[in-house]
Design a protein around this motif. Structure first.
Motif, short mmCIF file in Angstrom:
data_model
loop_
_atom_site.label_atom_id
_atom_site.label_comp_id
_atom_site.label_asym_id
_atom_site.label_seq_id
_atom_site.Cartn_x
_atom_site.Cartn_y
_atom_site.Cartn_z
N LEU A 11 0.82 -1.20 0.00
CA LEU A 11 0.00 0.00 0.00
C LEU A 11 0.86 1.26 0.00
CD1 LEU A 11 -2.89 0.99 -0.05
CD2 LEU A 11 -2.90 0.88 2.46
N VAL A 12 1.91 1.27 0.80
CA VAL A 12 2.82 2.42 0.83
C VAL A 12 3.48 2.61 -0.53
CG1 VAL A 12 4.98 3.29 1.81
CG2 VAL A 12 3.22 2.34 3.31
N ALA A 13 3.97 1.55 -1.14
CA ALA A 13 4.62 1.65 -2.45
C ALA A 13 3.63 2.14 -3.51
CB ALA A 13 5.20 0.29 -2.85
N ALA A 14 2.39 1.66 -3.47
CA ALA A 14 1.39 2.08 -4.45
C ALA A 14 1.03 3.55 -4.27
CB ALA A 14 0.14 1.20 -4.32
N ILE A 15 0.93 4.00 -3.03
CA ILE A 15 0.63 5.41 -2.77
C ILE A 15 1.77 6.29 -3.28
CG2 ILE A 15 0.37 7.13 -0.94
CD1 ILE A 15 -1.22 4.95 0.61
N VAL A 16 3.00 5.91 -3.00
CA VAL A 16 4.15 6.68 -3.48
C VAL A 16 4.16 6.73 -5.01
CG1 VAL A 16 6.68 6.69 -3.64
CG2 VAL A 16 5.56 6.30 -1.43
N ALA A 17 3.91 5.61 -5.65
CA ALA A 17 3.89 5.57 -7.12
C ALA A 17 2.79 6.48 -7.68
CB ALA A 17 3.69 4.13 -7.60
N ALA A 18 1.62 6.46 -7.06
CA ALA A 18 0.52 7.31 -7.53
C ALA A 18 0.84 8.79 -7.33
CB ALA A 18 -0.77 6.94 -6.81
N VAL A 81 -4.61 -1.03 -3.76
CA VAL A 81 -3.25 -1.18 -4.29
C VAL A 81 -3.30 -1.39 -5.80
CG1 VAL A 81 -1.24 -2.71 -4.36
CG2 VAL A 81 -2.16 -1.98 -2.16
N ALA A 82 -4.16 -2.28 -6.25
CA ALA A 82 -4.27 -2.55 -7.69
C ALA A 82 -4.65 -1.29 -8.46
CB ALA A 82 -5.30 -3.65 -7.93
N LEU A 83 -5.61 -0.53 -7.96
CA LEU A 83 -6.03 0.70 -8.61
C LEU A 83 -4.89 1.71 -8.69
CD1 LEU A 83 -8.28 2.53 -9.79
CD2 LEU A 83 -8.63 3.30 -7.44
N LEU A 84 -4.19 1.92 -7.59
CA LEU A 84 -3.10 2.90 -7.55
C LEU A 84 -1.95 2.51 -8.48
CD1 LEU A 84 -3.03 3.68 -3.73
CD2 LEU A 84 -3.90 5.14 -5.55
N VAL A 85 -1.62 1.23 -8.51
CA VAL A 85 -0.52 0.77 -9.37
C VAL A 85 -0.90 0.93 -10.85
CG1 VAL A 85 0.75 -1.29 -10.11
CG2 VAL A 85 0.51 -0.77 -7.68
#
Length: 110
Positions: A11-18, A81-85
């Motif tokens: 979740l943290v990685a996906a938020i950072v990527a978004a 997570v899937a949506l953000l990635v």
């Protein structure tokens, strides 16, 4: 190891990527918020149906304890997570790798 501990780094990685991908684009954030609302509602509805049908179970000892419908809170995190990635990849990948994306607005085409 609890489901929340497994989910947290993703979740943290996906938020950072978004955040890196969307930055200051208000329309991008609005679109992401709408998509998140739709995905989370669908996840709650269909996960609740699958849990009610006893297609799968969660170990209650590994859950935080909060449920929305029958779906545990952690289960919503995976959909987020899937949506953000996907949103981050859509913004970060070059346009030539995504054949459905237009490089110019439709109105300016001749």
């Amino acid at each position: 190891m609890s489901y929340a501990v497994v989910l947290a780094p993703f979740l943290v990685a996906a938020i950072v990527a978004a955040v890196v991908a969307i930055r200051r684009d208000r329309r991008g954030w609005a679109a992401l918020a709408i998509a998140a609302a739709v995905i989370l509602v669908l996840t709650v509805v269909f996960d609740s149906l699958m849990i009610a049908a006893d297609l799968f179970r969660f170990d209650d000892a590994l859950l935080v304890g909060i449920r929305i419908g029958l779906a545990p809170l952690e289960d919503l995190g995976y959909a987020l997570v899937a949506l953000l990635v996907v949103a981050a990849l859509w913004r970060l990948l070059p346009r030539r790798l995504l054949p459905g994306r237009r490089t110019e607005p439709e109105a300016s085409r001749g």
